[in-house]
Enzyme design. Structure first.
Site, PDB file in Angstrom:
ATOM      1  N   ASP A 140       7.350  61.612 122.045  1.00 51.64           N
ATOM      2  CA  ASP A 140       6.195  61.165 121.258  1.00 51.64           C
ATOM      3  C   ASP A 140       5.028  60.772 122.152  1.00 51.64           C
ATOM      4  O   ASP A 140       3.866  60.976 121.789  1.00 51.64           O
ATOM      5  CB  ASP A 140       6.580  59.980 120.371  1.00 51.64           C
ATOM      6  CG  ASP A 140       7.485  60.408 119.218  1.00 51.64           C
ATOM      7  OD1 ASP A 140       7.496  61.619 118.888  1.00 51.64           O
ATOM      8  OD2 ASP A 140       8.177  59.527 118.665  1.00 51.64           O
ATOM      9  N   CYS A 141       5.327  60.181 123.302  1.00 48.83           N
ATOM     10  CA  CYS A 141       4.227  59.769 124.190  1.00 48.83           C
ATOM     11  C   CYS A 141       3.872  60.826 125.224  1.00 48.83           C
ATOM     12  O   CYS A 141       2.837  60.714 125.894  1.00 48.83           O
ATOM     13  CB  CYS A 141       4.552  58.434 124.866  1.00 48.83           C
ATOM     14  SG  CYS A 141       6.181  58.348 125.616  1.00 48.83           S
TER      15      CYS A 141
END
Length: 397
Positions: A140-141
């Site tokens: 996600d990051c």
């Protein structure tokens, strides 16, 4: 006789008397230890030899969108990426891979250009552009999956050498008593004792002039690849309890040091990629160590001559960790170009460049005389009681 602070004050005032270790040996022969100790403030030593246990830390800086690199190659050479997202470690002996990222399956399939990590490090230090290909772990990051670009030392954040094992205090002499040529980390060894190869430069080598590491420790400032570097720790395979002669010099591989320094400040003249046929890539590296002349004992240690230093002659034809030896030989004999083994005359050759080793010591001398390089007090000594632990036990899984 002197303190380090007094010597540094003279350096800053450009009044320090600096001799290379060659000059010290010559002066001792002429004037004696006591007289030389009165006049010299600093002694410089140097070596230029293969040091394959070396490598570079590189921080690329984040991409947009960000990537968490898990596999990467620099000019086809794989780099280790098991750190933070864009931190990479390039080992000097890492071998170039084929285009699809797989290692060659045979020597015939190997790339014609014999490159490795040492060559890429040399290119980056020289300011050349290097191709980067990276694959990421999508999170996600870190949503980016791949990245491809060119980098140079000017376009990356950190680029510094961190070398786990440099500056062997002594090493071996390689020979081959077998019937075929052997390709080793000392280069080709011809069959039937046709040649002998040694790596250490002998009496001009830094740590043979400080056998008990009384002047070198963690935090010692040194010449590393043409820039300022430091002793970071003991080196891997550090073996200071090696048997020693009465002059305290070891009879074989002994102490080693881990070194660190800013590669962005280095000079590719002193950091050169190299390749050993049928063995793999490595890196030639220039390292210089200064010794403050605190007392006469420093001069006495640095007065050691090649005829007073020995190395073991090791037969590589026996494929074991512990190989048979043909005894000890002095560096004076090695440097003569011929040694005798069981009545046979054997040609010798060094891997280290004697000329460039002396040039390292000379350049470091010039830095100190110009007042641009001062000496440091070690923050901690290098351990001198380490044993060497082999992996002789077999474990079944």
């Amino acid at each position: 006789m002197r303190s380090l602070a007094e010597i540094n004050e003279k350096i800053l005032q450009k009044k320090a008397t600096v001799f290379t270790v060659d000059e010290v040996k010559a002066q001792v022969a002429e004037l004696g230890i006591a007289e030389v100790a009165k006049k010299v403030d600093v002694i410089t030593t140097g070596t230029f030899e293969p040091m394959e246990s070396s490598g570079a830390m590189i921080n690329l800086g984040h991409t947009d969108p960000p990537i968490k690199i898990r596999r990467a190659w620099l000019d086809g050479v794989p780099v280790y990426s098991g750190f933070g997202a864009v931190d990479l470690y390039l080992g000097a002996s890492s071998t170039v891979e084929t285009k699809d990222g797989e290692e060659p399956r045979s020597r015939k399939a190997a790339p014609k250009i014999l490159r490795g990590g040492g060559h890429v490090i040399e290119d980056l230090i020289a300011g050349k552009a290097v191709h980067l290909r990276a694959e990421g772990q999508v999170t996600d990051c870190y949503p980016r999956a791949t990245f491809e670009t060119t980098i140079s030392r000017e376009t990356i954040n950190q680029f510094y050498l961190f070398n786990p094992r440099n500056l062997y205090q002594n090493f071996i002499v390689g020979v081959n008593g077998g019937d075929r040529t052997l390709f080793t980390y000392l280069g080709p060894l011809q069959p039937r004792l046709a040649n002998a190869v040694y790596s250490n430069p002998g009496a001009i080598s830094p740590l043979l002039n400080d056998p008990d590491l009384q002047l070198v420790g963690i935090g010692t400032r040194i010449f590393l690849g043409g820039a300022i570097g430091y002793v970071a720790w003991e080196g891997t395979q550090h073996f200071p309890i090696q048997k020693r002669l009465p002059n305290r010099t070891p009879i074989g591989p002994a102490a080693t040091l881990a070194l660190i320094g800013d590669a962005k400040q280095m000079d590719s003249r002193w950091v050169r990629g190299c390749y050993f046929k049928n063995y793999g890539p490595s890196m030639m590296l220039g390292v210089g160590v200064p010794f403050p002349v605190l007392n006469e004992e420093v001069i006495a240690r640095c007065a050691v001559l090649d005829k007073e230093l020995v190395a073991p002659i090791v037969d590589f034809s026996i494929p074991r960790r512990v190989r048979p030896t043909f005894g000890l030989v002095s560096y004076a004999q090695l440097k003569s170009g011929r040694i005798a083994i069981e009545g046979k005359t054997v040609r010798t050759a060094p891997l280290a460049s004697m000329f460039l080793s002396r040039q390292v010591a000379l350049e470091l001398k010039q830095w100190i005389e110009a007042g641009t390089f001062t000496l440091t007090e070690p923050v901690s000594p290098i351990p001198m009681e380490r044993s060497f632990l082999p992996q002789d036990r077999w474990t079944e899984f």
